[in-house]
Motif scaffolding. Structure first.
Motif, PDB file in Angstrom:
ATOM      1  N   GLU A 204       0.491   4.086  -2.894  1.00  0.00           N
ATOM      2  CA  GLU A 204       0.306   5.514  -2.616  1.00  0.00           C
ATOM      3  C   GLU A 204       1.354   6.352  -3.356  1.00  0.00           C
ATOM      4  N   GLU A 205       2.580   5.887  -3.345  1.00  0.00           N
ATOM      5  CA  GLU A 205       3.657   6.579  -4.057  1.00  0.00           C
ATOM      6  C   GLU A 205       3.357   6.661  -5.557  1.00  0.00           C
TER       7      GLU A 205
ATOM      8  N   TYR B 286       0.820  -1.212   0.000  1.00  0.00           N
ATOM      9  CA  TYR B 286       0.000   0.000   0.000  1.00  0.00           C
ATOM     10  C   TYR B 286       0.856   1.265   0.000  1.00  0.00           C
ATOM     11  N   GLU B 287       2.036   1.201   0.587  1.00  0.00           N
ATOM     12  CA  GLU B 287       2.937   2.347   0.587  1.00  0.00           C
ATOM     13  C   GLU B 287       3.399   2.670  -0.841  1.00  0.00           C
TER      14      GLU B 287
ATOM     15  N   ALA C 182      -8.283   2.363  -1.286  1.00  0.00           N
ATOM     16  CA  ALA C 182      -7.030   3.122  -1.200  1.00  0.00           C
ATOM     17  C   ALA C 182      -6.856   4.034  -2.411  1.00  0.00           C
TER      18      ALA C 182
ATOM     19  N   ARG D  49      -9.402   6.938  -2.148  1.00  0.00           N
ATOM     20  CA  ARG D  49      -8.991   7.930  -1.143  1.00  0.00           C
ATOM     21  C   ARG D  49      -7.868   8.824  -1.662  1.00  0.00           C
ATOM     22  N   SER D  50      -6.964   8.250  -2.432  1.00  0.00           N
ATOM     23  CA  SER D  50      -5.775   8.980  -2.882  1.00  0.00           C
ATOM     24  C   SER D  50      -5.962   9.702  -4.207  1.00  0.00           C
ATOM     25  N   SER D  51      -7.039   9.429  -4.897  1.00  0.00           N
ATOM     26  CA  SER D  51      -7.257  10.067  -6.204  1.00  0.00           C
ATOM     27  C   SER D  51      -7.771  11.484  -6.012  1.00  0.00           C
TER      28      SER D  51
ATOM     29  N   LEU E 247       0.388   6.477  -6.956  1.00  0.00           N
ATOM     30  CA  LEU E 247      -0.784   7.329  -7.170  1.00  0.00           C
ATOM     31  C   LEU E 247      -0.415   8.808  -7.147  1.00  0.00           C
ATOM     32  N   GLN E 248       0.553   9.175  -6.318  1.00  0.00           N
ATOM     33  CA  GLN E 248       1.013  10.575  -6.295  1.00  0.00           C
ATOM     34  C   GLN E 248       1.632  10.945  -7.637  1.00  0.00           C
TER      35      GLN E 248
END
Length: 117
Positions: free
Chosen positions: A60-61, A56-57, A97, A100-102, A63-64
């Motif tokens: 997230e990276e 998941y880390e 996930a 949330r990050s989009s 997705l950024q």
């Protein structure tokens, strides 16, 4: 049946715009006709750790980085082949996930492939 349950849970998360229109009393056809699907929606890969758990880390990276590119949205668990290697809970959690990050306004499409291992 396993895939149908996961897809049902994922479907509830994905199209806030579609479901919002449905809740306001529009028919599914009317809601879908108002949804603009033009643009580019790349299928993103689900990263895994060396122990074969969802990373998941790293997700997230990634997705950024995707947020910096003017994609209209993303396709999660699309055509990259990871779907049959995820548990039902992981499938739903990965979609959550990504949602949330989009960035707001980016559309999220979730794949529902049910290949066998």
């Amino acid at each position: 049946m396993h895939c149908v349950r996961a897809w049902t849970r994922v479907a509830r998360l994905c199209s806030v715009e579609y479901h919002g229109a449905w809740k306001r009393g529009l028919s599914q056809t009317a809601a879908a006709s108002r949804l603009d699907l033009s643009g580019i929606y790349p299928p993103i890969a689900t990263p895994f750790t060396a122990k074969e758990d969802v990373d998941y880390e790293k997700l997230e990276e990634n997705l950024q980085k995707y947020a910096e590119i003017p994609f209209k949205g993303l396709v999660v668990q699309g055509s990259n082949g990871e779907y049959p290697y995820l548990t039902e809970e992981e499938r739903v959690e990965v979609v959550k996930a990504v949602r949330r990050s989009s960035p707001r306004g980016k559309l999220l499409m979730a794949g529902s492939g049910c290949e066998c291992r």
